[in-house]
Design an enzyme around this catalytic site. Structure first.
Site, PDB file in Angstrom:
ATOM      1  N   GLU A   1     -16.407  11.466  19.587  1.00 29.07           N
ATOM      2  CA  GLU A   1     -15.348  10.487  19.321  1.00 29.07           C
ATOM      3  C   GLU A   1     -15.278   9.443  20.442  1.00 29.07           C
ATOM      4  O   GLU A   1     -15.169   8.240  20.172  1.00 29.07           O
ATOM      5  CB  GLU A   1     -13.996  11.206  19.195  1.00 29.07           C
TER       6      GLU A   1
ATOM      7  N   SER B   1      -9.673  22.700  13.738  1.00 29.88           N
ATOM      8  CA  SER B   1     -10.805  22.975  12.841  1.00 29.88           C
ATOM      9  C   SER B   1     -10.896  24.462  12.498  1.00 29.88           C
ATOM     10  O   SER B   1     -11.966  24.962  12.178  1.00 29.88           O
ATOM     11  CB  SER B   1     -12.096  22.464  13.473  1.00 29.88           C
TER      12      SER B   1
END
Ligand code: SF4
Length: 272
Positions: free
Chosen positions: A121, A255
């Site tokens: 990211e 996640s």
């Protein structure tokens, strides 16, 4: 009798759910990098014909998925050049960081990104900015020669508390700083929820991939208040952790699938 309390905010964030939904609707695909940092969920995806790749050759016939935390402009350009079929699952909250950064640049602020420069990211954000400075802790701020007028943004999953400290340290070092906390709201809620639960229980179990940065941050937060253990699966729990512990708190990273947390709860109940 042991009491197991699962944090109000934990598990899959909506950005990850969205990415998984898009991938599941697309049949066989090639996923560029880790769609999510969870080995167990990735194994399930692979069983359904989704293949993880770390490089493209141009020979790919299946669509290539860009993961929830985005990719670099260079990668996107290359994929387009190779005429690959792209499925982009970049989380809208990551795209928002790109926009915030560009807005600050338009106001002539030099961008400082607070985050891990090795994370996909952060690489994606950095590739969209003009020569950004990337720092991940206060020590790095001390080492860097940061420009005079800076616009500060951060990785979506960064610790809010650390962000404030590092941003203030940068502010004290430069002539002018505009601070935009770009941690995403699911991350903020998970961190607040984990901190609040950790203050009420005798032990915290933090569930999620060992490589998941947001899970590691949750463990860092809960450890400030109570004995905490980070596990990926129920098989890693140790019975002795729970001796003389009555209130057991559980949280998990963005996640981590619900079924993994359910298995953890089941296993802890077996110990009682
Ligand atoms: S952690 Fe935040 S930015 Fe990352 S995918 Fe989830 S919602 Fe989006």
């Amino acid at each position: 009798m042991k009491n197991i309390i699962v944090a109000d905010d934990q598990g899959f964030c909506w950005g990850v759910r969205r990415a998984l939904d898009i991938v599941s609707k697309n049949g066989k695909v090639l996923i560029y990098g880790d769609l999510i940092h969870n080995k167990q969920v990735v194994e399930q995806l692979e069983q359904k014909g989704k293949k993880i790749i770390h490089q493209v050759s141009g020979e790919e016939v299946l669509p290539v998925v860009i993961t929830a935390h985005g990719t670099t402009v260079e990668n996107l350009d290359r994929f387009k050049e190779l005429k690959l079929d792209i499925v982009d699952t970049t989380c809208p909250l990551v795209s928002k960081i790109y926009r915030v950064g560009r807005e600050l640049e338009e106001e002539d602020y030099h961008i400082v990104i607070i985050g891990d420069k090795h994370h996909v990211e952060v690489k994606g954000i950095a590739s969209r900015m003009k020569d950004p400075v990337i720092v991940k802790n206060e020590e790095e701020v001390a080492e860097f020669n940061i420009p005079d007028k800076v616009g500060i943004i951060c990785q979506s999953t960064f610790s809010m508390e650390k962000f404030d400290k590092i941003a203030q340290r940068i502010k004290a070092k430069v002539k002018e700083a505009k601070i935009r906390n770009t941690t995403c709201s699911p991350t903020r809620k998970r961190q607040e929820s984990a901190a609040s639960l950790a203050q009420k229980v005798d032990i915290m179990i933090v569930v999620g991939g060992y490589h998941s940065s947001n899970t590691r941050k949750l463990k860092e937060i809960t450890s400030r208040y109570v004995e905490s253990h980070h596990v990926e699966t129920a098989s890693q729990l140790k019975k002795e952790w729970f001796e003389n512990k009555n209130e057991i708190g559980i949280t998990s990273g963005a996640s981590t699938a619900d079924w993994i947390v359910d298995e953890i709860c089941r296993k802890i109940r077996e110990y009682t």
